[in-house]
Motif scaffolding. Sequence first.
Motif, mmCIF file in Angstrom:
data_model
loop_
_atom_site.group_PDB
_atom_site.id
_atom_site.type_symbol
_atom_site.label_atom_id
_atom_site.label_comp_id
_atom_site.label_asym_id
_atom_site.label_seq_id
_atom_site.Cartn_x
_atom_site.Cartn_y
_atom_site.Cartn_z
ATOM 1 N N THR A 284 5.117 2.419 13.034
ATOM 2 C CA THR A 284 3.862 2.618 12.302
ATOM 3 C C THR A 284 4.049 3.629 11.184
ATOM 4 N N ALA A 285 4.715 4.741 11.489
ATOM 5 C CA ALA A 285 4.949 5.765 10.465
ATOM 6 C C ALA A 285 5.788 5.210 9.326
ATOM 7 N N TRP A 286 6.777 4.391 9.640
ATOM 8 C CA TRP A 286 7.636 3.803 8.599
ATOM 9 C C TRP A 286 6.839 2.860 7.708
ATOM 10 N N LEU A 287 6.000 2.017 8.320
ATOM 11 C CA LEU A 287 5.190 1.081 7.541
ATOM 12 C C LEU A 287 4.196 1.822 6.657
ATOM 13 N N LEU A 288 3.595 2.890 7.173
ATOM 14 C CA LEU A 288 2.663 3.674 6.360
ATOM 15 C C LEU A 288 3.373 4.296 5.163
ATOM 16 N N ALA A 289 4.596 4.772 5.388
ATOM 17 C CA ALA A 289 5.347 5.367 4.275
ATOM 18 C C ALA A 289 5.696 4.307 3.234
ATOM 19 N N LYS A 290 6.077 3.131 3.676
ATOM 20 C CA LYS A 290 6.488 2.078 2.747
ATOM 21 C C LYS A 290 5.306 1.469 2.005
ATOM 22 N N THR A 291 4.150 1.394 2.654
ATOM 23 C CA THR A 291 2.982 0.796 1.999
ATOM 24 C C THR A 291 2.187 1.827 1.213
#
Length: 307
Positions: A284-291
Amino acid sequence: MRWSALPPLNTLLPFEATVRHASMTAAAQELHVTHGAVSRQIQNLERALGTSLFERKTRALRPTPQARQLAAVVRDALDQIDAAARQFAHRAPAGPLTLSCEPTLLMRWLIPRLPDLAVDVPDVAVHLSAGGGPVFFERDDIDLAIRRDDFPFPEEASRTRLFAERIGPVCRPDLAALLTGPGGTSQVPLLHTGTRPQAWDDWRRITGTPTEPASGEQILEHFYLTLQAATAGVGVAIAPYAVAHDDLERGQLVAPFGFVPDGTSYHLLSRRSPEQDERVQRLTAWLLAKTGQFRVPWDARDTPASA
């Protein structure tokens, strides 16, 4: 004893599995025991209850109505125990996470970033599945799903908002002058997407752009086909910024009128909350950073160059 009418508890799993499969053999295979072990437990349960639970015929095993009623109660109790155990268990879940994502976003944004995922979160394995529409975690055997909120989400799902949906016309750079000239969109064929047929109407409504006659129209099934046609110069397409982002960065597409929010958002839905599963938390943290790049407050006056 408080529960004096309880039958032997070790008989209930074989019994429930036998009723569900209408087969002792299948129940034995599911529980990894022998057919004889299941048969003995069923007999013990019948003796404890003082009644037969199955009609035994040649090559057939039919649960009685009382057996079906008892099996439903046992199944509900096991479901509640399983849910409580999942909630309070402290053991860390293991294995890969299965992530379902809408096909165009999966193909045009998520898959190109898998090398980044392997570097940034190397100990979280992710299996990808293309899918859209309503989410059924158990039925489809998935752990997470990325979906746009244009339909109700499962009540039990944990959700994290990833980014707002923004839409706008995109085309090959050499067609941009025609779009911004006197004739506007009437100078270039319009590309429509079958999975979101109202996209052009939504954009016109949001931006107050009047409907103009088009020099031609073509409908393609998915956004990734529509965007491929736009990069080939077939016409101009309405596209979500997220799926056009990489083509805009590479200069293969331009957005002469920018992008506008259409009132919807994309969310990460998960079977377990991030607090219950460290793998979900890190993904989730990775997706938030990428989006995070999709949070640019573009409006109808903005262009990719000004963002």
